[in-house]
Design a protein around this motif. Structure first.
Motif, short mmCIF file in Angstrom:
data_model
loop_
_atom_site.label_atom_id
_atom_site.label_comp_id
_atom_site.label_asym_id
_atom_site.label_seq_id
_atom_site.Cartn_x
_atom_site.Cartn_y
_atom_site.Cartn_z
N THR A 64 62.18 18.66 15.07
CA THR A 64 61.09 18.61 14.11
C THR A 64 61.63 18.20 12.74
N ASN A 67 57.41 20.14 8.81
CA ASN A 67 56.53 21.24 9.19
C ASN A 67 55.44 21.40 8.13
N TRP A 111 53.11 21.04 17.97
CA TRP A 111 53.88 19.86 17.60
C TRP A 111 53.13 18.58 17.92
N ILE A 119 58.91 13.93 15.12
CA ILE A 119 58.23 15.17 15.50
C ILE A 119 57.86 15.97 14.26
N SER A 121 55.17 19.45 12.91
CA SER A 121 54.47 20.62 13.41
C SER A 121 53.46 21.11 12.40
#
Length: 132
Positions: A64, A67, A111, A119, A121
């Motif tokens: 990730t 975020n 995700w 990636i 989230s």
């Protein structure tokens, strides 16, 4: 030594214009373009930013890279899904029908990837981290 620095994060994409469209039109973020340098910058809550730059031999990370703390992950996931975002499912996370992992290991999280495969989230926080 660097405690007062206005640090920022950055990651690469294979197509900056496609990324700009996604971050602006799908995620609803404030995106500025530096045409001379060939990158875009995402403005984040609290004054932070993320630089997104082109890389000719780009390969997405397997982790990730960004975020987004949200107060209600279910509402956010459903709103993003309504805008065409597809949520990624990972083995062993027991994700629900919306693709949200909920469990004893941590907060509710889901995700997804940007068009380049980076990636991201959305992660539920007890307090809205976007308000700080």
């Amino acid at each position: 030594m660097l405690g007062d620095s206005k640090a920022f994060s950055g990651f690469a994409v294979d197509d900056v214009e496609r990324a700009r469209t996604f971050y602006t039109d799908v995620l609803g973020l404030d995106v500025s373009v530096d045409a001379e340098m060939g990158f875009i910058r995402l403005a984040l809550a609290g004054g932070g930013s993320v630089m997104i730059y082109p890389k000719s031999d780009f390969t997405p990370a397997t982790y990730t890279v960004l975020n987004f703390p949200v107060p209600d992950v279910t509402a956010t996931v459903r709103a993003l899904a309504g805008r065409g975002v597809q949520f990624t499912r990972y083995d062993g996370f027991g994700q629900d029908e919306d693709g949200i992992a909920r469990g004893p290991q941590g907060p509710a999280i889901a995700w997804f990837s940007d068009p380049a495969g980076n990636i991201m989230s959305v992660i539920e926080t007890a307090d809205d981290a976007n308000a700080s």
